[in-house]
Write a protein that holds these residues in place. Structure first.
Motif, PDB file in Angstrom:
ATOM      1  N   LEU A  54       0.843  -1.185   0.000  1.00 45.10           N
ATOM      2  CA  LEU A  54       0.000   0.000   0.000  1.00 45.10           C
ATOM      3  C   LEU A  54       0.884   1.241   0.000  1.00 45.10           C
ATOM      4  N   ILE A  55       0.241   2.342  -0.316  1.00 46.07           N
ATOM      5  CA  ILE A  55       0.934   3.618  -0.319  1.00 46.07           C
ATOM      6  C   ILE A  55       0.423   4.427   0.850  1.00 46.07           C
ATOM      7  N   TYR A  56       1.315   4.938   1.655  1.00 43.10           N
ATOM      8  CA  TYR A  56       0.908   5.885   2.676  1.00 43.10           C
ATOM      9  C   TYR A  56       1.119   7.259   2.123  1.00 43.10           C
ATOM     10  N   SER A  57       0.101   8.052   2.259  1.00 42.75           N
ATOM     11  CA  SER A  57       0.121   9.273   1.525  1.00 42.75           C
ATOM     12  C   SER A  57      -0.105  10.464   2.416  1.00 42.75           C
ATOM     13  N   GLY A  58       0.755  11.420   2.310  1.00 44.44           N
ATOM     14  CA  GLY A  58       0.564  12.663   3.048  1.00 44.44           C
ATOM     15  C   GLY A  58       0.311  13.787   2.079  1.00 44.44           C
ATOM     16  N   GLU A  59       0.545  14.979   2.535  1.00 41.89           N
ATOM     17  CA  GLU A  59       0.388  16.178   1.731  1.00 41.89           C
ATOM     18  C   GLU A  59       1.250  16.039   0.466  1.00 41.89           C
ATOM     19  N   GLY A  60       0.729  16.440  -0.652  1.00 40.91           N
ATOM     20  CA  GLY A  60       1.555  16.477  -1.853  1.00 40.91           C
ATOM     21  C   GLY A  60       1.619  15.172  -2.619  1.00 40.91           C
TER      22      GLY A  60
END
Ligand SMILES: [Zn+2]
Length: 354
Positions: A162-168
């Motif tokens: 999975l991808i952990y995603s923050g700002e940007g």
């Protein structure tokens, strides 16, 4: 394939060499930088990247690859998340790992209980004396990250990729990868969390993505081919490799769910043996059977866990024997980022020059 390496010495005089490779394609294109092995118990990225680099070293692609497979050899050699150089390192001998003791730390520095600056992926672009891990990140940033167009940071969690995603986060980049799900994080990282590589790369104007394979403290060969395919998909999307990108599964985006999202959580109501009928990322309808709990003494079904709403299976407890009140599973309501069989959007021609 050009090799760059540098020797680093900790506060007790122990040394390790960190290496990164530069591979030039046969046509102009973007600079794609891939980092793995910042956390010492996450071995899938470090395991697959040397093979991936050798496959790419034939040079039949556009642009340039920069690859650091083992960013933190000190921690990787210990098979531990970070390298606490100022602590008594012999305590690692008392450490044992299990899924259920993810946060156990022989030095009392567990990741939920302390925010330690021994954690390499909190040190990027941070000022001050950050020890040997900080000297490594400073060198990699200066010599390898600077001048890149895209940064991929490979990690290992305890769920399927999975991808952990923050700002940007670049949603186009994440949909093209083929990684089945994108999990949105708290949109406002604190100062500590903001020291991660992908966040700092984003702040410096690069496109960046952090993704997680599914095992820790294990080799995880079963994910090597998937992992290499994710990387080739991204290279196709960036027009570094030719070819369409079509996934045989949906790509889901899971919104940031604060703990109050209780409607999707299922807990045990009895003591017994848990048996799941679903797996991560399965799409479920309201009422679908997700699990049963059977009595250990009689084998009788004590509880049927049914989907409380439409969604996907977002989490499965690692526990086999459960007790009343224990978390079993979570059904988030996701957004479909890309449907199976639909070609993924690519970046425009020459986008990296704009
Ligand atoms: Zn990690």
């Amino acid at each position: 394939m050009e090799h760059f390496s540098k020797q680093f010495t900790d506060c007790n005089g122990n040394s390790c060499r960190v290496t990164w490779w530069k591979i030039k394609g046969n046509k102009p294109g973007p600079v794609l930088t891939i980092v793995a092995g910042q956390h010492g118990m996450e071995h899938v990225g470090p395991g697959l990247l040397p093979e991936f680099a050798e496959e790419m070293a034939k040079g039949d692609f556009s642009g340039e690859l920069r690859i650091c497979a083992n960013a933190n050899p000190f921690a990787l050699l210990m098979d531990y998340e970070y390298y606490p150089e100022k602590e008594d390192l012999s305590k690692i001998n008392d450490y044992y790992y299990s899924l259920f003791r993810h946060n156990y730390c022989p030095w009392g520095l567990g990741r939920d209980t302390a925010q330690t600056l021994y954690n390499m992926n909190r040190l990027w672009q941070r000022e001050g004396d950050l020890g040997v891990a900080g000297r490594i990140t400073a060198w990699l940033w200066e010599d390898m990250v600077t001048g890149s167009d895209i940064i991929l940071d490979l990690h290992g969690h305890q769920h399927p990729a999975l991808i952990y995603s923050g700002e940007g986060t670049d949603f186009v980049l994440s949909a093209m990868s083929g990684i089945p799900r994108l999990v949105m994080e708290d949109p406002s990282p604190d100062n500590w969390s903001a020291g991660d590589l992908t966040h700092q790369a984003y702040l410096a104007g690069m496109k960046s993505l952090c993704f997680e394979f599914s095992v820790q403290h294990a080799r995880g060969e079963f994910e090597f081919e998937d992992g290499k395919r994710y990387l080739r998909n991204i290279m196709k999307g960036l027009r570094m490799l030719d070819g369409e990108i079509i996934h045989d599964h949906n790509i889901w985006k899971i919104p940031f769910n604060p703990p109050e999202d209780k409607k999707g959580i299922l807990k045990a109501e009895h003591t017994g043996r848990l048996r799941f009928f679903v797996n991560y990322d399965d799409e479920v309808q309201k009422g679908d059977l997700l699990f049963v709990i059977r009595d250990v003494e009689t084998g009788k079904v004590l509880q049927e866990g049914r989907a409380p709403r439409w969604g996907i299976v977002g989490s499965l407890t690692p526990y086999t024997i459960v007790k009343p009140g224990m978390f079993c599973t979570y059904v988030p309501v996701p957004e479909l980022l890309l449907a199976a069989g639909t070609p993924a959007t690519k970046f425009e021609e020459n986008w990296w020059q704009k």
